[in-house]
Enzyme design. Sequence first.
Site, PDB file in Angstrom:
ATOM      1  N   ASP A   1       0.683  -1.080  -0.106  1.00 33.00           N
ATOM      2  CA  ASP A   1       0.061   0.033   0.033  1.00 33.00           C
ATOM      3  C   ASP A   1       0.859   1.222  -0.066  1.00 33.00           C
ATOM      4  O   ASP A   1       2.118   1.053  -0.170  1.00 33.00           O
ATOM      5  CB  ASP A   1      -0.984  -0.071   1.216  1.00 33.00           C
ATOM      6  CG  ASP A   1      -2.528   0.497   0.947  1.00 33.00           C
ATOM      7  OD1 ASP A   1      -2.424   1.763   0.807  1.00 33.00           O
ATOM      8  OD2 ASP A   1      -3.402  -0.395   0.656  1.00 33.00           O
TER       9      ASP A   1
ATOM     10  N   HIS B   1      -4.075   5.581   3.258  1.00 30.93           N
ATOM     11  CA  HIS B   1      -4.808   4.526   2.528  1.00 30.93           C
ATOM     12  C   HIS B   1      -4.633   3.364   3.128  1.00 30.93           C
ATOM     13  O   HIS B   1      -5.261   2.082   3.674  1.00 30.93           O
ATOM     14  CB  HIS B   1      -4.329   4.534   1.083  1.00 30.93           C
ATOM     15  CG  HIS B   1      -5.416   3.905   0.273  1.00 30.93           C
ATOM     16  ND1 HIS B   1      -4.841   2.600  -0.014  1.00 30.93           N
ATOM     17  CD2 HIS B   1      -6.423   3.833  -0.385  1.00 30.93           C
ATOM     18  CE1 HIS B   1      -5.446   2.001  -0.907  1.00 30.93           C
ATOM     19  NE2 HIS B   1      -6.570   2.655  -0.984  1.00 30.93           N
TER      20      HIS B   1
ATOM     21  N   SER C   1     -11.113  -0.459  -2.615  1.00 32.75           N
ATOM     22  CA  SER C   1      -9.891  -0.536  -1.752  1.00 32.75           C
ATOM     23  C   SER C   1     -10.180  -1.242  -0.522  1.00 32.75           C
ATOM     24  O   SER C   1      -9.481  -2.081   0.451  1.00 32.75           O
ATOM     25  CB  SER C   1      -9.274   0.557  -1.442  1.00 32.75           C
ATOM     26  OG  SER C   1      -8.594   1.165  -2.520  1.00 32.75           O
TER      27      SER C   1
END
Length: 534
Positions: free
Chosen positions: A174, A214, A392
């Site tokens: 990520d 994220h 995601s």
Amino acid sequence: MRLICIYLLLLCGNIFAQQDAWVYFTDKPQAEFYLNNPLEMLSQRALNRRAAQGIALDAKDVPIHQPYIDQVTASPGITVMAQSKWMNALHIRGTVADINALLALPFVEAVDFADNSLNSRTAQAQQQQAVTKNLDVSATFSYGTSANQVQMLNGQVLHQQDYTGTGKIIAVMDAGFPGVNTTQPFQRLQNNNLILGGYNFVQRSPEFYTGHYHGTYVLSAMAGFVEGQLVGTAPDAGYYLFITENSASENPVEESLWVEAAEMADSLGVDIINTSLGYFGYDNPNYSYTNADLNGNTAFITRGANIAFTRGIVLVNSGGNSGNTANPYITPPADAYNILAVGAVNATEVISPFSSIGPTADGRIKPDVVAQGVGSVVADTNGSIITASGTSISAPIVAGLIACLWQALPGKTNSEILQIVKQSADRYTNPDMQYGYGVPDFAQALQSATVTEQPEPGRVHIYPNPVTDTLIIALPQNTVNATIILFNTLGQLVLQQPLAGSQASVATEGIATGIYTYRIEAGGILKTGKLVKQ
């Protein structure tokens, strides 16, 4: 004004004077040494994973020959950005002339420019606009319960049976993991030493509790734990955290960093890789892909994912958030042949308009399955429980439950696990290009696999164990194409022999004393276990 225009033209012409490319090497001169000494390149856990699935070591596992790297690094105008032993290649940056000069080196097999127009074998790439970085997830409000996203997939049934991911290891690729080392939702991981390590490939730094939020969101969907608010789908799995995505720009080097991280994950013995990233358009539009490239074997990251699967790893990837755009299709590496691409549905199992669709360029079903990716419950970098939307988040929800399922079915291969998950989905017999095979049911997956995993007594029997000179294998009547494969504790193939008749014998007097892993395939029946040679 004329001088200003000329200056602007020159500036625009030089923006991309430095090109990205991959240089591929002809061989690996030290392959024999490494294959004879596998612990020099892979951990024991990685070797155990290979042996359990009947996967032999090969030249792809061998590191790149260091003198080759050294000579390329020393070449004028060349910067090495990343490397891949699986591809036997380096990701490099330099001028076209400096990169092409590498072809004079006797150990260089080929050079492949990220800009296809610079490769003699390809036509001019389709021009596309530079993208605005979007990591497929956005916070909405600080309230919610994670029950629905787990129960939609019947994951609570696995948890109730104490299948919470224990003993399985997930690598998360990520953009960053800030707050994971300091906030309450990840305290359970820290207290139980379940963060096993990580690396920041973008910065070439051991510091991975940094970067974009994220990755924190993604990890929390699997591993977050705040009683009564958020329970991740695999709260007791082990995790490696790898930063491969640069949130500030979009360049093919991120694909190469992902492959490099996947190779590290393989060597560490990781079982599952979750990737909530995708690559299609780049800041330099000449590097961008076209829909025709989504064929499972073009993008560098996709080819890396294909190899990772052959090492015995389950790969789970977000399908993408472009479903309501002019180009609604999935993005690499979700087009890989054996990657589980996950789309997004809302809380009532209706597909989200943003969820990317299939098919691949070669006509395969994508996404493979769907999970809740609208209003999903996650933890942010401050430890607050919030909701977020995007494939995601739907991808790690599935990845975590795969860890739980594999914990319950330790004798299954990665390929078998993927097939079991797909077959449990509610549209398996009638898939489409929005839902794929549909919403998986992990309780059904466990039940059906457990039934098929327990054959009638005596159908396949191996004796004596321990064995000295001769191993006897009893098989069902009329069995065809039966095979036994034997690996030592280093994952090296020791024996592979076809079996004939209802009682086959295997000579073992030439095999060294020790403990071995066996794998018997007989008429659709799979039997694995340990064999002691005296």
